[in-house]
Design an enzyme around this catalytic site. Structure first.
Site, PDB file in Angstrom:
ATOM      1  N   LYS A 188      -6.696   6.893   5.257  1.00  0.00           N
ATOM      2  CA  LYS A 188      -6.013   7.531   4.119  1.00  0.00           C
ATOM      3  C   LYS A 188      -5.099   8.675   4.592  1.00  0.00           C
ATOM      4  O   LYS A 188      -3.947   8.803   4.163  1.00  0.00           O
ATOM      5  CB  LYS A 188      -7.066   8.044   3.126  1.00  0.00           C
ATOM      6  N   CYS A 190      -0.378  15.765  -1.688  1.00  0.00           N
ATOM      7  CA  CYS A 190      -0.879  14.819  -0.679  1.00  0.00           C
ATOM      8  C   CYS A 190      -0.091  14.910   0.614  1.00  0.00           C
ATOM      9  O   CYS A 190      -0.621  15.294   1.643  1.00  0.00           O
ATOM     10  CB  CYS A 190      -0.766  13.400  -1.221  1.00  0.00           C
TER      11      CYS A 190
HETATM   12  N1  SAJ Z   1      10.003  12.458  -0.218  1.00  0.00           N
HETATM   13  C1  SAJ Z   1      11.125  12.652   0.582  1.00  0.00           C
HETATM   14  N2  SAJ Z   1      11.700  11.566   1.159  1.00  0.00           N
HETATM   15  C2  SAJ Z   1      11.240  10.305   0.977  1.00  0.00           C
HETATM   16  C3  SAJ Z   1      10.100  10.101   0.170  1.00  0.00           C
HETATM   17  C4  SAJ Z   1       9.499  11.199  -0.422  1.00  0.00           C
HETATM   18  O1  SAJ Z   1      11.588  13.780   0.772  1.00  0.00           O
HETATM   19  O2  SAJ Z   1      11.828   9.378   1.540  1.00  0.00           O
HETATM   20  C5  SAJ Z   1       9.343  13.624  -0.836  1.00  0.00           C
HETATM   21  C6  SAJ Z   1       9.272  13.547  -2.350  1.00  0.00           C
HETATM   22  O3  SAJ Z   1      10.435  14.059  -2.938  1.00  0.00           O
HETATM   23  C7  SAJ Z   1       8.055  14.410  -2.622  1.00  0.00           C
HETATM   24  C8  SAJ Z   1       7.151  14.142  -1.424  1.00  0.00           C
HETATM   25  O4  SAJ Z   1       7.988  13.588  -0.430  1.00  0.00           O
HETATM   26  O5  SAJ Z   1       8.393  15.784  -2.630  1.00  0.00           O
HETATM   27  C9  SAJ Z   1       5.985  13.219  -1.672  1.00  0.00           C
HETATM   28  O6  SAJ Z   1       6.319  12.165  -2.543  1.00  0.00           O
HETATM   29  P1  SAJ Z   1       5.815  10.664  -2.372  1.00  0.00           P
HETATM   30  O7  SAJ Z   1       6.338   9.866  -3.494  1.00  0.00           O
HETATM   31  O8  SAJ Z   1       6.139  10.163  -1.019  1.00  0.00           O
HETATM   32  O9  SAJ Z   1       4.241  10.776  -2.375  1.00  0.00           O
HETATM   33  P2  SAJ Z   1       3.110  11.307  -3.393  1.00  0.00           P
HETATM   34  O10 SAJ Z   1       2.613  12.604  -2.834  1.00  0.00           O
HETATM   35  O11 SAJ Z   1       3.517  11.270  -4.808  1.00  0.00           O
HETATM   36  O12 SAJ Z   1       1.996  10.165  -3.188  1.00  0.00           O
HETATM   37  C10 SAJ Z   1       1.497   9.855  -1.900  1.00  0.00           C
HETATM   38  C11 SAJ Z   1       1.453   8.345  -1.742  1.00  0.00           C
HETATM   39  N3  SAJ Z   1       1.188   7.980  -0.358  1.00  0.00           N
HETATM   40  C12 SAJ Z   1       1.932   7.078   0.274  1.00  0.00           C
HETATM   41  O13 SAJ Z   1       2.902   6.545  -0.209  1.00  0.00           O
HETATM   42  C13 SAJ Z   1       1.510   6.758   1.690  1.00  0.00           C
HETATM   43  C14 SAJ Z   1       0.396   7.778  -2.644  1.00  0.00           C
HETATM   44  O14 SAJ Z   1       0.211   6.389  -2.411  1.00  0.00           O
HETATM   45  C15 SAJ Z   1      -0.953   8.491  -2.399  1.00  0.00           C
HETATM   46  O15 SAJ Z   1      -1.928   8.037  -3.286  1.00  0.00           O
HETATM   47  C16 SAJ Z   1      -0.762   9.963  -2.635  1.00  0.00           C
HETATM   48  O16 SAJ Z   1       0.230  10.428  -1.727  1.00  0.00           O
HETATM   49  C17 SAJ Z   1      -2.108  10.638  -2.400  1.00  0.00           C
HETATM   50  O17 SAJ Z   1      -2.798  10.941  -3.386  1.00  0.00           O
HETATM   51  O18 SAJ Z   1      -2.499  10.774  -1.264  1.00  0.00           O
END
Ligand code: SAJ
Length: 422
Positions: A204, A258
């Site tokens: 995870k 996360c």
């Molecule tokens: N972000 C970027 N660039 C990207 C993708 C995201 O800057 O290319 C930023 C987003 O704007 C945001 C942050 O990253 O600020 C996180 O966003 P996210 O959509 O990547 O992730 P979370 O935190 O909403 O959810 C993640 C997910 N993990 C993965 O995709 C591996 C989700 O599946 C998990 O359940 C969650 O973390 C968790 O609870 O751990």
């Protein structure tokens, strides 16, 4: 066999999980130390925004399958879904996990199953939960079953992903893993893969760290883009046409509870060995200040002093109402440190959540000398720049979420993070 479940922690994961089991005919009791969270469930007044949650909560409560209180009740299964944040020094705070585990010890009996859903550093089940659970006098793994079943859902699409995503279930014993699999098969359609608890914990944390490192790579390239005279978004798009390449995207920082948090668990455990992970965290944490400095540079170029900035988007990512660890709030702090005045607006965040919020988007537009888009909400993507009544004609898009051509056609000077053509 219908078991009763006690879910400890009714937040972004615990509540949807509780509701999901209740909607499938399982008797669920939800527990939260926060009386307001408990009351909001009893009253069916949601304290969080999530697609489909309200209808499902109404059904669960109305049909009598979901009850809530501030203390646990005797059940067959206990699911712990409490926060596992980091301390100010970036070390893991596992006190909520420990306390939640301790709170169920007086209720557990032979044959019960305890499941941890919270994302935790590897070895937490072994080193934090088991020392509490042995106090029950039951033999762990044969009389009391314990497993880690980390959630993997993305805010905004929780119900879809709860059902369809694969799950990794790690048991403290084989039987623990098998019982957990059986339970989640109540609603999970994805494959449930079985392993041991420590592997599941690492998997995870690895998943989120993979994204953090990949985003840091994109952010590093975005910072270099101006020197290289390229548009990094276009370069990433082309690179991703390669069948084995999946570069993530730059932005004003990485937020949420996360991805900005979990890599620190590995930094703490790995020390000197966690070099790439540590560097990536620092790179992503440098983006709010980079964004603020670029905003200042754009204003300077336009000869605007003592400016007001409209920060558009306070949520940590698009189409959610979640401000936890949001880079927007840090960008605002950095802008203020530079002596700029900030007004902000977010269509998903209720008024008065942030000191800079205006009553409406219009109010922000009327005051600002520059519009800085920090979150890729659909409401922003759908804006028609030709009808906007804004004081300024300067826009800075940090998420590549606006249609540059349309904004330029409407007379805006357009700036994009990670693009030399500014
Ligand atoms: N972000 C970027 N660039 C990207 C993708 C995201 O800057 O290319 C930023 C987003 O704007 C945001 C942050 O990253 O600020 C996180 O966003 P996210 O959509 O990547 O992730 P979370 O935190 O909403 O959810 C993640 C997910 N993990 C993965 O995709 C591996 C989700 O599946 C998990 O359940 C969650 O973390 C968790 O609870 O751990």
């Amino acid at each position: 066999m219908t078991k009763s479940i006690c879910v400890v922690g009714l937040g972004y994961i615990g509540l949807p999980t509780a509701v999901m089991f209740a909607n499938h005919g399982v008797k669920v009791h939800g527990v939260d130390v926060n009386p307001a969270a408990v009351k909001s469930i009893q009253d069916k007044q949601l304290h969080i925004e999530e697609n489909g949650l309200q209808e499902r909560l109404n059904k669960a409560v109305d049909e009598g399958f979901l009850t809530a209180s501030t203390t646990p009740v005797a059940s067959d299964v206990y699911i712990v879904a409490v926060p596992s944040p980091i301390n100010p020094d970036n070390t893991a705070n596992l006190e909520y996990v420990r306390q939640a585990t301790a709170s169920i010890v007086p209720f557990v009996k032979k044959g019960d199953l305890v499941i941890l859903e919270s994302t935790v550093p590897p070895k937490t089940v072994e080193n934090v939960m088991l020392p509490e659970l042995v106090k029950s006098g039951l033999e762990i793994g044969t009389e009391l079953f314990v497993a880690h079943s980390p959630e993997r859902v993305i805010p905004g699409r929780i119900f879809e992903e709860l059902v369809n995503n694969d799950r990794i279930v790690g048991g403290i014993s084989q039987k623990s893993a098998e019982l957990t699999k059986e339970l989640y098969e109540t609603f999970v359609k994805g494959t449930i893969h079985l392993t041991d608890a420590t592997t599941a914990e690492l998997v995870k944390v690895m998943e989120n760290t993979y994204r953090d490192v990949n985003i840091a790579f994109a952010n590093e390239l975005a910072k270099m883009a101006e020197k290289l005279d390229v548009n990094i978004w276009e370069a990433i798009k082309f690179a991703n046409y390669h069948p084995r390449v999946n570069v993530h995207f730059p932005g004003p920082g990485v937020g949420g509870h996360c991805i900005a948090v979990d890599p620190w668990f590995l930094v703490e455990l790995g020390g000197e060995q966690a070099q790439i992970i540590h560097l990536s965290r620092n790179t992503n944490d440098s983006m709010p200040s980079f964004t603020a400095q670029k905003t200042q540079a754009i204003l300077n170029k336009n000869g605007i002093a003592g400016a007001t900035v409209a920060a558009l988007g306070l949520a940590f990512k698009g189409n959610v109402d979640d401000m936890r660890e949001s880079p927007s709030t840090i960008v605002i702090d950095e802008l203020e440190k530079l002596g700029l005045t900030v007004v902000s607006h977010d269509p998903h965040i209720k008024q008065n959540k942030h000191k800079t919020q205006t009553q409406s988007m219009q109010e922000a537009l009327e005051q600002a000398d520059i519009l800085v888009f920090l979150t890729d909400h659909k409401e922003f993507k759908e804006l028609d720049p030709s009808t906007l009544n804004a004081k300024s004609k300067i826009v800075f898009d940090t998420k590549n979420c606006l249609n540059r051509e349309a904004w330029e056609k409407a007379g805006f000077q357009f700036h994009l993070l990670g693009d030399a053509k500014n």
